[in-house]
Design a protein around this motif. Structure first.
Motif, PDB file in Angstrom:
ATOM      1  N   THR A   1       9.656 -37.542 -43.927  1.00  0.00           N
ATOM      2  CA  THR A   1      10.271 -38.010 -42.617  1.00  0.00           C
ATOM      3  C   THR A   1      11.712 -37.024 -42.562  1.00  0.00           C
ATOM      4  OG1 THR A   1       9.488 -40.320 -42.933  1.00  0.00           O
ATOM      5  CG2 THR A   1      10.940 -39.856 -41.262  1.00  0.00           C
TER       6      THR A   1
ATOM      7  N   VAL B   1      14.125 -39.879 -35.483  1.00  0.00           N
ATOM      8  CA  VAL B   1      13.352 -39.016 -36.401  1.00  0.00           C
ATOM      9  C   VAL B   1      12.522 -37.919 -35.662  1.00  0.00           C
ATOM     10  CG1 VAL B   1      10.810 -39.436 -37.089  1.00  0.00           C
ATOM     11  CG2 VAL B   1      12.223 -41.116 -37.239  1.00  0.00           C
TER      12      VAL B   1
ATOM     13  N   ASP C   1       5.067 -38.607 -48.557  1.00  0.00           N
ATOM     14  CA  ASP C   1       5.226 -38.998 -46.944  1.00  0.00           C
ATOM     15  C   ASP C   1       6.439 -38.330 -46.595  1.00  0.00           C
ATOM     16  OD1 ASP C   1       2.681 -40.072 -46.710  1.00  0.00           O
ATOM     17  OD2 ASP C   1       3.689 -41.956 -47.449  1.00  0.00           O
TER      18      ASP C   1
ATOM     19  N   THR D   1       7.444 -36.486 -38.975  1.00  0.00           N
ATOM     20  CA  THR D   1       6.828 -37.106 -40.021  1.00  0.00           C
ATOM     21  C   THR D   1       5.795 -36.457 -40.489  1.00  0.00           C
ATOM     22  OG1 THR D   1       5.678 -38.475 -38.352  1.00  0.00           O
ATOM     23  CG2 THR D   1       7.743 -39.542 -39.111  1.00  0.00           C
TER      24      THR D   1
END
Length: 368
Positions: A132, A140, A130, A143
């Motif tokens: 980010t 952010v 994962d 993602t």
């Protein structure tokens, strides 16, 4: 600190209300403490002459702002009923600051708001990762999930040749998965301009992934001994490790700036100056690549002459009238020099206790 994004702020019409305060959200009474802090700040700004519309605009921003996570500071600058800057600071100020003046007061933003590097956190296991991506202000940017093959990635207990064959299949599947992850990290790093890549999760997976990364991205990568895909970037240990890496990167950036200034100061014809006279001359000539300030610049109440153009600064008004500047006024050096640096595209660096500068100001020049 890069100053490009501050140009719109200095183009606004003053006077400006500038406030800096701790905005930590790490206790149960954080909201109440913020309310009390703002009440005090508002009173101080009102005493200095800030208008009601400007105070109301700041109050609304305080009420509507998203609470930070953990310890934080906050910088807010407003003028004529409009909030021009509202930014969380990675380091809380040591005390509250309020100033209502003709120019914005930006040195505390430089001191406490040195941005983190744009970075990626990759939480890895044998199946994928994962990813980010975070901007310099912590928001952010992206993602993504890279999920590899669905083939078995754990060996099944069998005897002899069958077991060996299964182990080989598992190893190859894991390698393929990590190659996919490495490709996606590399693409993401290039897209967002990452300066740091944090590899977290399973120890074998992150170490193998480190080796799979292309050289350019591998140089940005650091492994941390925390994190799991189940908990993601919210894992407390992972967040602590990432915070430590970002703080180290900030300090390294400041150390590099000081080393650059010292190197230029230590050679004949070096591209560095210090003191109000030499620094303001370089700013008027748009010859400052990096403006350096130390704590003395903020502790002093030194003034300079300021012309109609934001880059027109000098210790004495006669220097400005001699170059045709009309009706120069007197302004605080700790405001005017920062504004001049922004207007001419210079970086600004707060040296802290790393360097002591004449009059609190120095510069690395663009050219002889």
């Amino acid at each position: 600190m890069q100053t490009t994004r501050l140009r719109e702020l200095i183009a606004a019409e003053g006077p400006y209300a500038s406030v800096y305060f701790e905005d930590s959200h790490d206790t149960a009474d954080a909201a109440k403490r913020l309310e009390l802090t703002w009440r005090d700040l508002r009173e101080r700004l009102a005493e200095q002459g800030a208008s009601v519309p400007t105070l109301d605009a700041l109050a609304e921003a305080v009420r509507q702002g998203t609470p930070p996570v953990g310890r934080s500071g906050r910088a807010m600058i407003a003028a004529n009923g409009e909030v021009l800057l509202d930014r969380h600071l990675p380091t809380p100020p040591t005390g509250t600051v309020t100033r209502y003046s003709a120019l914005p007061y930006l040195l505390p933003l430089v001191e406490y708001g040195e941005p983190a590097p744009v970075h990626i956190v990759a939480v890895v296991d044998s199946m994928g990762a994962d990813l980010t991506a975070f901007a310099a202000d912590g928001t952010v940017l992206s993602t993504e999930t890279t999920q590899g093959s669905e083939h078995p990635v754990h060996a099944v207990t069998h005897a002899g040749e069958i077991r060996r064959h299964m182990e080989e299949r598992v190893e190859e599947t894991v390698k393929q998965n990590l190659r996919l992850v490495a490709e996606d990290i590399n693409k993401l790093a290039q897209r967002v301009g990452a300066e740091l890549v944090v590899l977290a999760g399973e120890v074998q997976g992150r170490s193998a992934l480190h080796e799979e990364l292309p050289e350019q991205t591998r140089r940005l990568a650091v492994e941390v001994s925390s994190g799991s895909r189940q908990d993601g970037v919210a894992d407390s240990d992972l967040r602590k490790h990432v915070h430590e890496l970002l703080e180290h990167a900030r300090q390294e950036r400041l150390d590099d700036a000081v080393r650059r200034f010292r190197a230029e100061s230590g050679r004949d014809g070096g591209l560095s100056v210090q003191g109000l006279q030499a620094t303001t001359t370089a700013l008027r000539e748009a010859n400052v690549a990096m403006l350096l300030v130390d704590p003395a610049a903020q502790d002093s109440e030194a003034t300079v002459a300021v012309g109609p153009g934001p880059e027109q600064v000098a210790p004495q008004q006669e220097e400005l009238t001699a170059i045709g500047a009309e009706t120069p006024v007197t302004g605080r050096a700790d405001e005017a020099l920062a504004v001049a640096a922004i207007a001419t595209g210079a970086e600004i660096v707060h040296t802290g206790d790393r360097l002591e500068l004449m009059d609190g100001f120095g510069a690395v020049l663009r050219h002889d």
